[in-house]
Design a protein around this motif. Structure first.
Motif: not given
Ligand code: ADP
Ligand code: MG
Length: 397
Positions: A298-300, A326-328, A339-341, A345-349, A351-357
């Protein structure tokens, strides 16, 4: 490692073969005085109530006196090698353990140094004294550096473990809060979805006017989005317990690809499964590995623009399974990377910021590792998990 530190210290003070030779020659002359020097050392220590507080009594002092004599002897005789360093390290650690404040290391060493100097001045001809004093000083400073070093190692370790504890506590509190909230939201959300479907069905029976149907469809889409968010919150809040069984990881990879293909197409991007064995059975928690992949994919997809490419790959050997997403896209900026984990924490409008954690905690649960390679030409996450789930905790990233 230890010899590196020792070599560094010896080089720093300029301790050379000639110094070692002088100290060895000093040994027989100083040896008869070791007992008296040790005596003086512990007198000074007993005279200081705060330093003496770490001693338990005369028996212990007697034992320590013998250790000190051994220490004086081996310091002069050498060799100043790995064993020498290990021995000094043990003494340093011991002082940390018994809680001797570290400034007493300096005062105690000063007492010894003066005792050595006094004897040397008596023993040597005036013009031979200086080099011997120099060699003794170098030795005692290295001794001091090794022992004091252990105070620093100890305080660093304490700092790291306290930091970890605080982080774990914070995470647990967030999980509890999230779980409560998500459960509260789930029932009304499901009820609203159901009611909306009912409304839509009734409307369709009486009318096909898009102006009547559209708002309902839009509301349904919003509720779908909310459900996705809710599921992410629930995955974050779920108590992490591993239920492993033999599963074909290839199947999981294909399932995730199927699930997310549409989302990629909507973005005008392509999602491909490259390099995937026909079958790769591993002893894992399948829903959790599914979740790991899903979050990464999803992030990719969210990272790539129209015409972009997301590639999923899987391989493995006897010991490990390696999943690669992998993404381009534009890559993860340097200031964002650490901070991604972090949960939330999210840089997306939006975003929950939970995916990577979640990825982090589930990979950790499997005893796996995460490798990240990111730059302006794209991002690649490599997840490696043991083929037979070992119950490790902690994750190397
Ligand atoms: P969210 O996706 O809700 O923002 P995540 O925990 O999934 O939260 O991701 C945290 C942040 O990590 C994202 O907001 C983004 O900045 C960054 N990130 C994760 N994966 C990628 C990627 N493939 N490309 C670029 N940035 C990424
Ligand atoms: Mg995400």
């Amino acid at each position: 490692m230890s010899t590196v530190i020792l070599d560094e210290l010896l080089a720093y003070v300029g301790f050379e073969a000639a110094d070692a030779e002088r100290l060895r020659a000093l040994h027989p002359a100083l040896q008869p005085h070791f007992a008296a020097i040790a005596e003086r050392f512990y007198e000074a220590l007993w005279a200081n109530p705060r330093a003496a507080a770490v001693l338990s009594g005369p028996e212990q002092t007697e034992r320590l006196r013998l250790t000190l004599i051994e220490w004086m002897s081996s310091g002069l005789l050498g060799p100043h090698d790995e064993r020498f360093y290990e021995k000094r390290s043990r003494i340093g650690r011991r002082h940390v353990q018994i809680g001797l404040p570290q400034h007493y290391m300096f005062t105690a060493m000063s007492v010894l140094r003066i005792a050595y100097h006094d004897r040397i001045v008596e023993l040597y001809a005036p013009d031979a004294v200086a080099p011997v004093l120099g060699s003794v000083d170098k030795l005692l400073d290295v001794e001091l550096a090794i022992m004091v070093g252990h105070y620093q190692i100890d305080s660093e370790q304490k700092l790291v473990s306290r930091e970890r504890r605080i982080q774990a506590d914070r995470l647990a509190a967030m999980q509890t809060l999230t779980a409560g909230l998500a459960h509260e939201v789930r029932n009304p959300l499901n009820a609203a979805k159901l009611q909306l479907e009912l409304l839509e069905r009734r409307l369709r029976r009486t009318s096909s006017d898009p102006r009547l149907l559209e708002p309902g469809e839009l509301a349904q889409k919003e509720l779908e989005r909310l459900t996705l968010l809710l599921n992410e919150f629930l995955a974050f809040a779920r108590p992490p317990e591993l239920h492993v069984d033999d599963h074909d990881v290839t199947l999981i990879v294909r399932q995730v690809a199927e699930l997310e293909r549409l989302a990629a197409e909507r973005r005008g991007a392509e999602l491909v499964v490259a390099a995937c064995p026909v079958q790769l059975v591993a002893n894992i928690d399948a829903p959790k590995v599914h979740q790991i992949l899903l979050n990464l994919v999803r992030n990719a997809i969210e990272a790539v623009s129209a015409g972009g490419l997301v590639t999923l790959a899987l391989d493995g050997n006897d010991d490990r399974v390696r999943l690669c997403v992998e993404d381009d896209g534009p890559g993860i900026p340097e200031d964002v990377r650490p901070r991604i984990y972090e949960p939330f924490f999210s840089t997306k409008e939006g975003g929950t910021g939970l995916g990577m954690s979640i990825v982090h905690s589930l990979v950790s649960l499997h005893g796996g590792t995460i490798d990240l390679d990111t730059g302006p030409r794209g991002t690649r996450f490599d997840i490696s998990i043991p083929r037979r789930a070992a119950r490790f905790t902690g994750v190397r990233t």
